[in-house]
Design a protein around this motif. Structure first.
Motif, PDB file in Angstrom:
ATOM      1  N   ARG A  71      21.214  34.642 -54.162  1.00  0.00           N
ATOM      2  CA  ARG A  71      22.601  35.035 -53.947  1.00  0.00           C
ATOM      3  C   ARG A  71      22.730  35.876 -52.692  1.00  0.00           C
ATOM      4  O   ARG A  71      21.873  36.692 -52.392  1.00  0.00           O
ATOM      5  N   ASP A 112      25.045  42.818 -61.130  1.00  0.00           N
ATOM      6  CA  ASP A 112      24.503  42.392 -62.417  1.00  0.00           C
ATOM      7  C   ASP A 112      24.400  43.635 -63.285  1.00  0.00           C
ATOM      8  O   ASP A 112      23.458  44.401 -63.181  1.00  0.00           O
ATOM      9  N   ASP A 169      29.720  36.884 -67.365  1.00  0.00           N
ATOM     10  CA  ASP A 169      29.197  35.688 -68.022  1.00  0.00           C
ATOM     11  C   ASP A 169      29.605  35.727 -69.495  1.00  0.00           C
ATOM     12  O   ASP A 169      30.252  36.681 -69.943  1.00  0.00           O
ATOM     13  N   ARG A 218      27.965  40.222 -69.239  1.00  0.00           N
ATOM     14  CA  ARG A 218      27.336  40.815 -68.044  1.00  0.00           C
ATOM     15  C   ARG A 218      28.191  40.496 -66.825  1.00  0.00           C
ATOM     16  O   ARG A 218      28.562  39.353 -66.597  1.00  0.00           O
ATOM     17  N   VAL A 232      28.886  39.725 -63.102  1.00  0.00           N
ATOM     18  CA  VAL A 232      28.141  39.137 -61.986  1.00  0.00           C
ATOM     19  C   VAL A 232      28.941  39.175 -60.681  1.00  0.00           C
ATOM     20  O   VAL A 232      28.417  38.802 -59.637  1.00  0.00           O
ATOM     21  N   SER A 262      30.898  33.013 -56.737  1.00  0.00           N
ATOM     22  CA  SER A 262      30.135  33.613 -57.836  1.00  0.00           C
ATOM     23  C   SER A 262      30.211  32.752 -59.088  1.00  0.00           C
ATOM     24  O   SER A 262      29.223  32.584 -59.798  1.00  0.00           O
ATOM     25  N   LEU A 282      27.206  30.927 -61.147  1.00  0.00           N
ATOM     26  CA  LEU A 282      27.049  31.162 -62.580  1.00  0.00           C
ATOM     27  C   LEU A 282      27.005  29.858 -63.366  1.00  0.00           C
ATOM     28  O   LEU A 282      26.232  29.720 -64.313  1.00  0.00           O
TER      29      LEU A 282
END
Length: 182
Positions: free
Chosen positions: A17, A24, A129, A133, A135, A176, A180
């Motif tokens: 990334r 994160d 997510d 979490r 991201v 992003s 994911l």
């Protein structure tokens, strides 16, 4: 070079990334109970990746980014949700969402949750997510990257600055989300 410095270098250089997406973290969970009895529990109520938006009806930046969030819902049908949590609200958020036809889950009176997440202004824009979490965090985009993309905004009104910034934030959010979902 110390072992810690070597490990940090490996972590940064070995990551797929770009640096602006290296968010994160597990934000604190929360529960919001509305006056009508509806309850939202984070992260328990997440079913898939979710865009978490802390917003208010009076915020020009929120209003500018919301059409982009709706387009993300349409671009990724059934793959992502949007939860719109109101903070510092003095208007009618349900009416605004209905007026513009946004398919967001509305969670009202989320000031305490915003405080727990460190949101100090609107919009607080995150991608989590399915486990909760985070991201992506709009505030972690390097300011110089956002400024370069928006151009010269000196002397502009807030709604004009918002119109310049929102497409940039949405593009980073999409990147992003793509990472994911891969």
């Amino acid at each position: 070079m110390s072992i810690i410095a070597i490990a940090a270098a490996i972590t940064v250089t070995g990551c797929d990334r770009p640096a602006e997406f290296q968010t994160d973290w597990q934000p604190p969970g929360f529960t919001v109970i509305h006056s009508d009895g509806d309850t939202f529990r984070y992260p328990e109520d997440l079913e898939r990746p979710t865009i978490v938006l802390f917003w208010a009806t009076w915020c020009p930046y929120c209003k500018a980014v919301m059409p982009h969030l709706q387009s993300i819902l349409e671009e990724y049908p059934g793959q992502v949700d949007v939860v719109a949590l109101t903070i510092r609200e003095d208007g009618d958020p349900a009416a605004l969402l209905a007026e513009y036809g946004y398919d967001f889950r509305l969670v009202e009176d989320a000031d305490r949750a915003a405080e727990m997440w460190g949101v100090k202004g609107t919009p607080g824009l995150f991608l989590a997510d399915a486990s909760g979490r985070v991201v992506f965090d709009r505030m972690r985009i390097p300011p110089e990257a956002a400024a370069a993309a928006s151009g010269d905004v000196e002397g502009m009104k807030h709604y004009q600055k918002a119109a310049r910034g929102a497409p940039f934030w949405a593009a980073r959010l999409r990147r992003s989300l793509d990472l994911l979902l891969d």
